[in-house]
Write a protein that holds these residues in place. Structure first.
Motif, PDB file in Angstrom:
ATOM      1  N   SER A  25       0.836  -1.201   0.000  1.00  0.00           N
ATOM      2  CA  SER A  25       0.000   0.000   0.000  1.00  0.00           C
ATOM      3  C   SER A  25       0.873   1.253   0.000  1.00  0.00           C
ATOM      4  O   SER A  25       0.539   2.259  -0.612  1.00  0.00           O
ATOM      5  CB  SER A  25      -0.944  -0.009   1.207  1.00  0.00           C
ATOM      6  N   ALA A  26       2.000   1.188   0.679  1.00  0.00           N
ATOM      7  CA  ALA A  26       2.871   2.369   0.747  1.00  0.00           C
ATOM      8  C   ALA A  26       3.619   2.595  -0.573  1.00  0.00           C
ATOM      9  O   ALA A  26       3.703   3.718  -1.074  1.00  0.00           O
ATOM     10  CB  ALA A  26       3.863   2.218   1.899  1.00  0.00           C
ATOM     11  N   VAL A  27       4.142   1.513  -1.139  1.00  0.00           N
ATOM     12  CA  VAL A  27       4.927   1.650  -2.377  1.00  0.00           C
ATOM     13  C   VAL A  27       3.967   1.782  -3.548  1.00  0.00           C
ATOM     14  O   VAL A  27       3.180   0.886  -3.819  1.00  0.00           O
ATOM     15  CB  VAL A  27       5.815   0.401  -2.579  1.00  0.00           C
ATOM     16  N   LEU A  29       2.564   4.849  -6.886  1.00  0.00           N
ATOM     17  CA  LEU A  29       2.924   5.921  -7.817  1.00  0.00           C
ATOM     18  C   LEU A  29       3.653   7.033  -7.068  1.00  0.00           C
ATOM     19  O   LEU A  29       4.434   7.776  -7.647  1.00  0.00           O
ATOM     20  CB  LEU A  29       1.666   6.475  -8.484  1.00  0.00           C
ATOM     21  N   GLY A  30       3.391   7.133  -5.753  1.00  0.00           N
ATOM     22  CA  GLY A  30       4.080   8.134  -4.936  1.00  0.00           C
ATOM     23  C   GLY A  30       5.597   7.938  -4.964  1.00  0.00           C
ATOM     24  O   GLY A  30       6.357   8.906  -5.010  1.00  0.00           O
ATOM     25  N   ASN A  31       6.038   6.676  -4.938  1.00  0.00           N
ATOM     26  CA  ASN A  31       7.480   6.406  -4.937  1.00  0.00           C
ATOM     27  C   ASN A  31       8.069   6.520  -6.340  1.00  0.00           C
ATOM     28  O   ASN A  31       9.179   6.993  -6.523  1.00  0.00           O
ATOM     29  CB  ASN A  31       7.769   4.976  -4.470  1.00  0.00           C
ATOM     30  N   TYR A 111      -8.201   9.714  -9.013  1.00  0.00           N
ATOM     31  CA  TYR A 111      -7.223  10.115 -10.044  1.00  0.00           C
ATOM     32  C   TYR A 111      -6.064   9.129 -10.159  1.00  0.00           C
ATOM     33  O   TYR A 111      -5.412   9.021 -11.192  1.00  0.00           O
ATOM     34  CB  TYR A 111      -6.726  11.555  -9.832  1.00  0.00           C
ATOM     35  N   TYR A 112      -5.834   8.383  -9.060  1.00  0.00           N
ATOM     36  CA  TYR A 112      -4.770   7.371  -9.072  1.00  0.00           C
ATOM     37  C   TYR A 112      -5.033   6.365 -10.194  1.00  0.00           C
ATOM     38  O   TYR A 112      -4.143   5.950 -10.921  1.00  0.00           O
ATOM     39  CB  TYR A 112      -4.813   6.660  -7.723  1.00  0.00           C
ATOM     40  N   SER A 113      -6.317   5.992 -10.316  1.00  0.00           N
ATOM     41  CA  SER A 113      -6.675   5.002 -11.323  1.00  0.00           C
ATOM     42  C   SER A 113      -6.533   5.571 -12.733  1.00  0.00           C
ATOM     43  O   SER A 113      -6.184   4.849 -13.669  1.00  0.00           O
ATOM     44  CB  SER A 113      -8.099   4.521 -11.051  1.00  0.00           C
ATOM     45  N   LEU A 249       4.028   7.212   2.598  1.00  0.00           N
ATOM     46  CA  LEU A 249       3.777   6.192   3.628  1.00  0.00           C
ATOM     47  C   LEU A 249       2.279   5.953   3.821  1.00  0.00           C
ATOM     48  O   LEU A 249       1.871   5.270   4.761  1.00  0.00           O
ATOM     49  CB  LEU A 249       4.416   6.619   4.955  1.00  0.00           C
ATOM     50  N   SER A 250       1.456   6.495   2.945  1.00  0.00           N
ATOM     51  CA  SER A 250      -0.015   6.337   3.014  1.00  0.00           C
ATOM     52  C   SER A 250      -0.564   6.827   4.346  1.00  0.00           C
ATOM     53  O   SER A 250      -1.482   6.236   4.900  1.00  0.00           O
ATOM     54  CB  SER A 250      -0.443   4.872   2.836  1.00  0.00           C
ATOM     55  N   LEU A 251      -0.010   7.923   4.877  1.00  0.00           N
ATOM     56  CA  LEU A 251      -0.477   8.402   6.188  1.00  0.00           C
ATOM     57  C   LEU A 251      -1.548   9.471   6.022  1.00  0.00           C
ATOM     58  O   LEU A 251      -1.633  10.123   4.991  1.00  0.00           O
ATOM     59  CB  LEU A 251       0.704   8.956   6.987  1.00  0.00           C
TER      60      LEU A 251
END
Ligand code: PFF
Length: 489
Positions: A25-27, A29-31, A111-113, A249-251
């Motif tokens: 979940s953390a890793v 598009l953010g990374n 928007y992630y999708s 970190l999905s926080l």
């Protein structure tokens, strides 16, 4: 024992499954997209160093706070927070902290999708090229040989102009997300993580090694780790690094509370939080070490020198991944195959995050409306699809439609508004409330019995959650809302 009281009586089947799902979940598009883009836009080294501090001093303490609320509450994020509040004799309104995060997660999913759909589109382009290369005598030459550099640079704008293609790819990605969330925690969400994360890590290492041998590795190292000390004090660099640490970190998005609720009682949450944060940060940095050597290899030497001297900026934003990288693959050995593997890797990371983003609201709705998981997942996933579809028109027909033309939203079409609203307002608000709640409001014995810490480490954690996290996150919120505070207008 799995989290037997969690919504629907579901839980992770093992500690490894929990850790892999949380890392999955953390890793995301953010990374792979946001981190390199932010590092590029903020001058490299200073951003990276500050980012690492943010993960250690802000991200890690909040990650532990969120997972422990979930594990104690054993329900959806909102239910868990309510339970801990009631047991602490505090107002059940504290559950709003999780509610804000859950709405944030849902909006991010929309928007992630769409972005993940772009990844699917590029997988198609590179897969076609690999097939073509094999048919015409091997992979040795670069990728996309039938296209000129201008055409490769035009792939992203062409996609953005083509609403039906964007919608089709967005639909494919959302359907996959719905499929795995609908199957449930241990037979869907967990399976995605347990299968895809190991393959993801192998691909990441392989592509980094490839980049180290064929690309400009030394220049990338210099870019990511050399810095002018003065830039460490630049507030806009600091705030970008902080915002990125929360996002990555999905926080503040109810996700880690939700996933914590499915964790067994005997899992040491402090230890798993360190593992999750270490994995997530390593992936961001290794992704930088994969992406920059490859993109730098395609630059003219004069541009590269200017970038390393800080006189020119690296292409930030989405162009780095969807324009510069394909152009670089075009000239590199076996470029089409590496390009294909690269986009498959990003796709895996996106899917293990999107299931988490959807699960945060699904777990709440199952408990709230007492409806079957499949029904709830299809309805919420469908709604997220529709909002995402609308947002995707921001790239073409509705680029001029800017419904909230004020404050941080000014000049932004719907897509940008959702991004600004979530990253700069909803996530920091939720994370701030969680820190205040755990640091000041929640019952100490309850917190101490869940956090897996003792002695000095416990005191350091409490200090960070009580003082540093609220102060620093308030700073993100204020400067997010009033960018003029940074003196940049
Ligand atoms: N952490 C994931 C990423 O970096 O892509 C996904 C994510 C989850 C992003 C939650 C933002 C968020 F609030």
């Amino acid at each position: 024992m799995a989290g037997a009281l969690a919504p629907g009586g579901e839980g992770w089947s093992s500690r490894t499954a929990f850790v892999l799902a949380a890392i999955g979940s953390a890793v995301g598009l953010g990374n792979l997209v946001r981190f390199p883009a932010e590092a590029g836009a903020n001058g490299g080294g200073a951003f990276v160093i500050f980012y690492i501090f943010c993960v250690l001093l802000i991200g890690l303490p909040i990650l532990l706070s969120e997972t422990l609320i979930g594990r104690h509450g054993q329900g959806s994020a909102i239910e868990s927070m309510k339970k801990v509040a009631i047991e602490s004799r505090a107002s059940s309104w504290w559950s709003l902290a999780a509610g804000v995060g859950m709405v944030g997660a849902f909006l991010i999913l929309t928007y992630y999708s769409v972005l993940a759909g772009w990844i699917v589109h590029f997988i198609g382009i590179f897969a076609g090229d690999v097939a073509h290369a094999f048919a015409s005598g091997g992979l040795a030459q670069g990728a996309l040989q039938d296209l000129s550099v201008d055409q490769v640079q035009g792939l992203l704008p062409a996609l953005q102009a083509n609403s039906s293609e964007m919608l089709a790819m967005h639909a494919i990605f959302m359907a996959l997300t719905i499929f795995f969330v609908g199957r449930g925690v241990s037979s869907g969400i967990e399976k995605v993580a347990v299968w895809l994360m190991p393959i993801f890590f192998i691909l990441l290492i392989a592509i980094t090694i490839y980049g180290a041998f064929t690309g400009s590795f030394g220049a990338a190292l210099a870019f990511l780790f050399d810095f002018e000390p003065a830039r460490l004090l630049d507030p806009s660099v600091q705030l970008s690094a902080l915002g990125q640490a929360l996002f990555s970190l999905s926080l503040g998005s109810a996700l880690m509370i939700t996933y914590g609720a499915y964790a067994a009682r005997d899992i040491n949450l402090a230890k798993t939080s360190v593992q999750i944060a270490t994995a997530d940060t390593s992936v961001a940095i290794i992704a930088g070490l994969a992406i920059f050597p490859i993109t730098f290899a395609a630059l003219a030497p004069a541009s590269l020198t200017a970038i390393l001297d800080g006189q020119e900026q690296v292409q930030g934003g989405l162009g780095l991944l969807f324009v510069n990288l394909p152009v670089a693959f075009q000239t590199m050995p076996a470029g089409s195959l590496i390009g294909l593997l690269f986009f498959i890797m990003v796709f895996f990371a996106a899917l293990t995050s999107s299931v988490a983003l959807l699960e945060a609201s699904v777990s709440w709705a199952i408990g709230r409306f007492k409806q079957p998981r499949w029904l709830v997942t299809i309805l919420l996933g469908g709604l997220a699809f529709l909002i995402g579809a609308w947002a995707s028109f921001s790239f073409n027909s509705q680029a001029d439609f800017q419904p909230f033309d004020f404050m941080i939203f000014s000049g932004q079409p719907v897509f940008g508004i959702i991004d600004e609203l979530t990253a700069k307002i909803l996530l920091p608000t939720s994370a701030l409330l969680v820190a205040i709640f755990v640091g000041w409001i929640a019952d100490r014995r309850l917190i101490d019995s869940e956090n897996g810490l003792d002695g000095k480490l416990h005191r350091i954690w409490l200090f960070l959650v009580r003082w540093l996290c609220p102060l620093v996150i308030s700073a993100i919120l204020l400067t997010g809302l009033f960018p003029g505070l940074l003196g940049q207008g």
